[in-house]
Design a protein around this motif. Structure first.
Motif, short mmCIF file in Angstrom:
data_model
loop_
_atom_site.label_atom_id
_atom_site.label_comp_id
_atom_site.label_asym_id
_atom_site.label_seq_id
_atom_site.Cartn_x
_atom_site.Cartn_y
_atom_site.Cartn_z
N TYR A 24 0.78 -1.16 -0.20
CA TYR A 24 0.07 0.21 0.20
C TYR A 24 0.89 1.39 0.11
CZ TYR A 24 -4.19 -2.93 1.19
OH TYR A 24 -5.36 -3.92 0.95
N GLU A 36 -14.94 -13.44 6.47
CA GLU A 36 -15.46 -13.13 7.97
C GLU A 36 -16.88 -13.06 7.86
OE1 GLU A 36 -12.86 -11.61 11.09
OE2 GLU A 36 -11.26 -11.60 9.68
N PRO A 42 -3.20 -15.04 10.65
CA PRO A 42 -3.38 -14.26 11.68
C PRO A 42 -3.70 -12.78 11.23
CG PRO A 42 -1.05 -15.11 11.76
CD PRO A 42 -1.77 -15.66 10.49
N ASN A 43 -4.10 -11.88 12.25
CA ASN A 43 -4.62 -10.52 11.62
C ASN A 43 -3.41 -9.76 11.15
OD1 ASN A 43 -6.02 -10.52 14.91
ND2 ASN A 43 -7.18 -10.11 13.21
N GLY A 44 -3.75 -9.22 9.85
CA GLY A 44 -3.03 -8.32 9.11
C GLY A 44 -1.98 -9.23 8.15
N SER A 45 -2.23 -10.56 7.98
CA SER A 45 -1.51 -11.40 6.97
C SER A 45 -1.77 -11.33 5.78
CB SER A 45 -1.68 -12.79 7.67
OG SER A 45 -3.04 -13.19 7.52
N GLY A 46 -2.62 -10.37 5.47
CA GLY A 46 -3.05 -10.25 3.93
C GLY A 46 -4.38 -10.86 3.49
N LYS A 47 -5.09 -11.28 4.04
CA LYS A 47 -6.37 -12.15 3.66
C LYS A 47 -7.04 -11.27 2.87
CE LYS A 47 -7.52 -13.57 7.86
NZ LYS A 47 -6.52 -12.61 8.66
N THR A 48 -7.78 -9.98 3.36
CA THR A 48 -8.58 -9.13 2.73
C THR A 48 -7.96 -8.57 1.63
OG1 THR A 48 -9.85 -8.87 4.80
CG2 THR A 48 -10.15 -7.23 3.40
N THR A 49 -6.78 -8.48 1.68
CA THR A 49 -6.00 -7.67 0.50
C THR A 49 -5.95 -8.63 -0.55
OG1 THR A 49 -4.53 -6.58 2.25
CG2 THR A 49 -3.67 -6.74 0.00
N VAL A 107 2.64 -6.42 1.61
CA VAL A 107 1.63 -7.03 2.44
C VAL A 107 1.28 -8.47 1.63
CG1 VAL A 107 -0.97 -6.87 2.63
CG2 VAL A 107 0.46 -4.79 2.86
N GLN A 160 -15.76 -7.65 5.01
CA GLN A 160 -15.68 -7.75 6.32
C GLN A 160 -16.54 -6.87 7.12
OE1 GLN A 160 -11.22 -8.05 6.98
NE2 GLN A 160 -11.38 -8.36 9.31
N HIS A 174 -11.78 -16.53 10.99
CA HIS A 174 -10.69 -16.77 11.98
C HIS A 174 -11.15 -17.97 12.62
CE1 HIS A 174 -7.85 -13.65 11.92
NE2 HIS A 174 -8.88 -12.74 11.42
N1 LIG Z 1 -6.09 0.59 2.92
C1 LIG Z 1 -4.81 0.31 3.43
N2 LIG Z 1 -3.78 1.22 3.55
C2 LIG Z 1 -2.80 0.76 4.24
N3 LIG Z 1 -2.51 -0.36 4.54
C3 LIG Z 1 -3.24 -1.40 4.55
C4 LIG Z 1 -4.69 -0.86 4.08
N4 LIG Z 1 -5.57 -2.27 4.27
C5 LIG Z 1 -4.67 -3.02 4.65
N5 LIG Z 1 -3.52 -2.57 5.22
C6 LIG Z 1 -2.25 -3.29 5.92
O1 LIG Z 1 -2.24 -4.59 5.24
C7 LIG Z 1 -1.88 -5.59 5.95
C8 LIG Z 1 -2.88 -6.54 5.68
O2 LIG Z 1 -4.19 -6.24 5.86
P1 LIG Z 1 -5.29 -7.17 5.54
O3 LIG Z 1 -6.53 -6.39 5.98
O4 LIG Z 1 -5.09 -7.68 4.09
O5 LIG Z 1 -4.99 -8.45 6.64
P2 LIG Z 1 -6.11 -9.35 7.01
O6 LIG Z 1 -5.39 -10.73 6.93
O7 LIG Z 1 -7.28 -9.38 6.28
O8 LIG Z 1 -6.22 -9.26 8.66
P3 LIG Z 1 -7.56 -9.26 9.72
O9 LIG Z 1 -7.55 -10.76 10.05
O10 LIG Z 1 -7.38 -8.18 10.58
O11 LIG Z 1 -8.87 -8.94 8.88
C9 LIG Z 1 -1.83 -4.92 7.38
O12 LIG Z 1 -0.59 -4.83 7.67
C10 LIG Z 1 -2.77 -3.86 7.35
O13 LIG Z 1 -2.64 -2.84 8.20
#
Ligand SMILES: Nc1ncnc2c1ncn2[C@@H]1O[C@H](COP(=O)(O)OP(=O)(O)OP(=O)(O)O)[C@@H](O)[C@H]1O
Ligand SMILES: [Mg+2]
Length: 261
Positions: free
Chosen positions: A26, A177, A51-58, A32, A99, A209
């Protein structure tokens, strides 16, 4: 040629989804997603944990077109859709939930679904109405079609997010989720609905999760950690790999060999 490309090019029927060499950061920040690639055959019910922040939603953003990868490709039914918008991908059968539920709060359940059926599934007025009735039944909303989305309790809000995605008539359904915040019974109830949808022929990728709900429903599993695929395969075997045990369950990998010097 790598495994994903071989599966994509060599198979009689290409996978519904193939992601190849995906890199994403990003705004020039840290990676990410790094070198993420996998293929999803038609009819699969694939779980994604990490885990949280591992990039799933990305990853979902990259697959559904809300996000552009820095490198790599997304193929749907063998067609490269990397440069297509989210709306164009929705028309090609990629549906997703968010989410944070995104339903239209001041519209009824029925109207929320009609929007997807008309504008993403591209159905004519009559066909859309028929199809929405089917989705209402399939997702347990038959008696709540006239309720305002904003007045629904949590389980129903999650279910509506699922129904809205289904109303776009996806061949590939991405669930982010949808069981988060629900009781165990409610989560299993929504898992049963997902399994039914999958049985009806929709390929599903489900981020959750609640590992036990996912492992009992999904046929295969991907584990993400810091933007990389750490393990993938049949759920039981995947959860048993030392990396996943250590990362996800907080357990030490089994020590091979004698413990005493
Ligand atoms: N729009 C954004 N701008 C900047 N950084 C972002 C953005 N969206 C996500 N991130 C960062 O990218 C990384 C991955 O985020 P992501 O939301 O993909 O994780 P996740 O696995 O879905 O987490 P969760 O389980 O908490 O939903 C995290 O470090 C998050 O802070
Ligand atoms: Mg997420």
């Amino acid at each position: 040629m790598n495994l994903v490309q071989e599966q994509t090019v060599g198979a009689v029927q290409p996978p519904v989804l193939a992601v190849v060499g995906i890199e994403k950061s990003y705004g020039g920040g840290p990676r990410v997603l790094s070198g993420v690639e996998f293929a999803v055959p038609k009819g699969e019910l694939l779980g994604v944990i990490g885990p949280n922040g591992s990039g799933k939603t990305t990853l979902f953003g990259v697959v559904s077109g809300q996000l552009r990868p820095d490198a790599g490709s997304v193929l749907v039914d063998g067609e490269d859709v990397t440069r297509l918008s989210a709306a164009q991908r929705a028309c090609k059968g990629v549906g997703r939930t968010f989410q944070v539920p995104q339903s239209f709060q001041r519209m009824s359940v029925y109207e929320n679904l009609l929007v997807g059926a008309r504008f993403a599934a591209g159905l004519g007025a009559r066909a859309a109405e028929q199809y929405v009735l089917q989705v209402l039944k399939q997702t347990g909303f038959a008696n709540k079609a006239d309720m305002l989305a904003g007045n629904l309790p949590l389980l129903d809000r999650k279910r509506l997010e699922l129904a809205r995605a289904l109303a776009t008539r996806p061949k590939l359904l991405l669930l982010d989720e949808i069981a988060g915040g629900l009781t165990d019974d409610e989560a299993h109830e929504i898992a049963a609905t997902v399994a039914e949808i999958n049985k009806s022929g929709v390929t599903v990728i489900w981020i959750e999760h609640l590992v036990h709900v996912l492992t009992s429903t999904a046929r295969s599993l991907i584990v993400l950690g810091e933007g990389r695929i750490l393990a993938q395969g049949e759920p039981g075997q995947t959860m048993a790999t030392p990396t996943v045990r250590q990362l996800y369950l907080g357990m030490e990998p089994e020590i091979d060999g004698p413990l005493c010097p």
